[in-house]
Enzyme design. Structure first.
Site, PDB file in Angstrom:
ATOM      1  N   LYS A 289       2.670  10.734   3.364  1.00  0.00           N
ATOM      2  CA  LYS A 289       2.269   9.445   2.798  1.00  0.00           C
ATOM      3  C   LYS A 289       1.754   9.598   1.377  1.00  0.00           C
ATOM      4  CE  LYS A 289      -2.436   9.431   4.775  1.00  0.00           C
ATOM      5  NZ  LYS A 289      -2.355  10.727   5.487  1.00  0.00           N
TER       6      LYS A 289
ATOM      7  N   LYS B 251       7.186  18.420   4.901  1.00  0.00           N
ATOM      8  CA  LYS B 251       6.669  17.348   5.746  1.00  0.00           C
ATOM      9  C   LYS B 251       6.877  15.983   5.088  1.00  0.00           C
ATOM     10  CE  LYS B 251       2.217  15.585   7.415  1.00  0.00           C
ATOM     11  NZ  LYS B 251       0.740  15.818   7.416  1.00  0.00           N
TER      12      LYS B 251
ATOM     13  N   LYS C  46      -5.864  23.166  -3.889  1.00  0.00           N
ATOM     14  CA  LYS C  46      -6.188  22.230  -4.969  1.00  0.00           C
ATOM     15  C   LYS C  46      -7.460  22.571  -5.734  1.00  0.00           C
ATOM     16  CE  LYS C  46      -4.136  18.447  -2.299  1.00  0.00           C
ATOM     17  NZ  LYS C  46      -4.395  17.124  -1.655  1.00  0.00           N
TER      18      LYS C  46
END
Length: 321
Positions: free
Chosen positions: A187, A184, A104
């Site tokens: 959340k 994966k 990122k």
């Protein structure tokens, strides 16, 4: 053996968070916290962060984590204080190798905290003398960095920190997205992501998500991650919910529909008691505040001596009361 772990409120918690984290947080002497400072390394909505922090803390309490063991990271000032001291003992090279920064970072308006937050994570761990750190596989690198920092600090400034051990989950770390079983279950995905089971989703939504899970065209139930990732994911979810063996479980099924029904039942058997306790706690916000205050006070009492020792070891004697 003291345990410590945190959950970043970067989204609504998932089945994977419960199986891989919440239900493993059982050490009455442990410290388990909502890592809300870690949710600020990228652009965020302050109101949503506050809401998710409260929701995460309440779910941790609802999961049965021992009283006094749950706290919110930003309520305990020692975390940020020690993080700066550890930044002063860390190297640019090792921080630039961290996966999150490599994925990122380097973009316009990348926040400096994205680069330095592994030092905050190391502070989270080292403040409490934690010997065991239960984390998912994507955090292994950060625990290894915390170990390196502790060893370096002890060598350069004197024995101050316990060097922690990594404690990996078995099945729960492998739970994948129902719609994309090579990724994966996260959340951080959008709240309406069809492949993610949220802990507070209504039971009918959860069952529908499981029944729509991606499989393949063979209709043979077999544990084979490379050629049957969707079926394998369902078997591993079932195994994690029932403490079974995913390979052995496969032999009991002759159709995907039957497997999905049992997975949905097993998931709901795990989630529904958690939802009921969450609902009970949510009716009394004052009681939640009191429990989190207990956790905050206990965390401050436990972490302040080690912060004081670190400041003195680095030549800042007298900087703390």
């Amino acid at each position: 053996m003291t345990s410590l772990s945190g959950i970043t409120p970067s989204g609504r918690l998932t089945l994977g968070n419960h199986l891989g984290a919440l239900r493993r947080f059982t050490d009455p002497d442990g410290f388990f916290f909502v890592a809300n400072l870690h949710a600020m390394t990228t652009k965020h909505d302050p109101r949503r962060l506050a809401t998710l922090t409260r929701e995460c803390a309440t779910l941790m309490l609802a999961a049965g984590i021992p009283p006094g063991a749950v706290f919110v990271q930003s309520d305990v000032s020692t975390h940020a204080q020690l993080a700066y001291l550890l930044e002063c003992t860390s190297y640019v090279g090792e921080l630039s190798r961290m996966i999150q920064y490599k994925q990122k970072g380097g973009r316009p308006m990348t926040r400096a905290s994205l680069f330095t937050y592994p030092c905050l994570m190391a502070a989270d761990i080292l403040l409490y003398g934690a010997q065991r750190v239960p984390v998912g596989g994507d955090q292994d690198q950060h625990v290894e960095l915390a170990r390196d920092i502790a060893i370096r600090f002890n060598r350069e400034y004197g024995e101050t920190f316990v060097v922690p051990e990594l404690h990996k989950a078995a099945l729960a770390t492998r739970i994948k997205d129902l719609a994309n079983p090579t990724a994966k279950m996260s959340k951080s995905d959008s709240d309406d992501a069809v492949g993610t089971i949220r802990l507070l989703d209504p039971p009918d939504v959860i069952r529908r998500q499981v029944m729509r899970a991606v499989t393949d065209s063979e209709n043979e139930v077999r544990h084979d991650e490379s050629s049957k990732p969707g079926v394998t994911n369902l078997l591993e979810i079932l195994a994690a919910c029932t403490d079974g063996d995913p390979v052995a479980l496969a032999a009991a099924y002759s159709s995907y529909g039957e497997l999905k029904q049992d997975v949905a039942d097993a998931v709901l058997a795990v989630i529904e008691p958690l939802q009921k306790e969450y609902a009970r706690l949510a009716t009394d916000p004052g009681a939640i505040d009191e429990l989190l205050a207990q956790g905050r006070d206990r965390a401050l009492e436990a972490s302040t001596p080690r912060l004081r020792a670190a400041t003195q070891a680095m030549g800042l004697a007298g900087s703390l009361p």
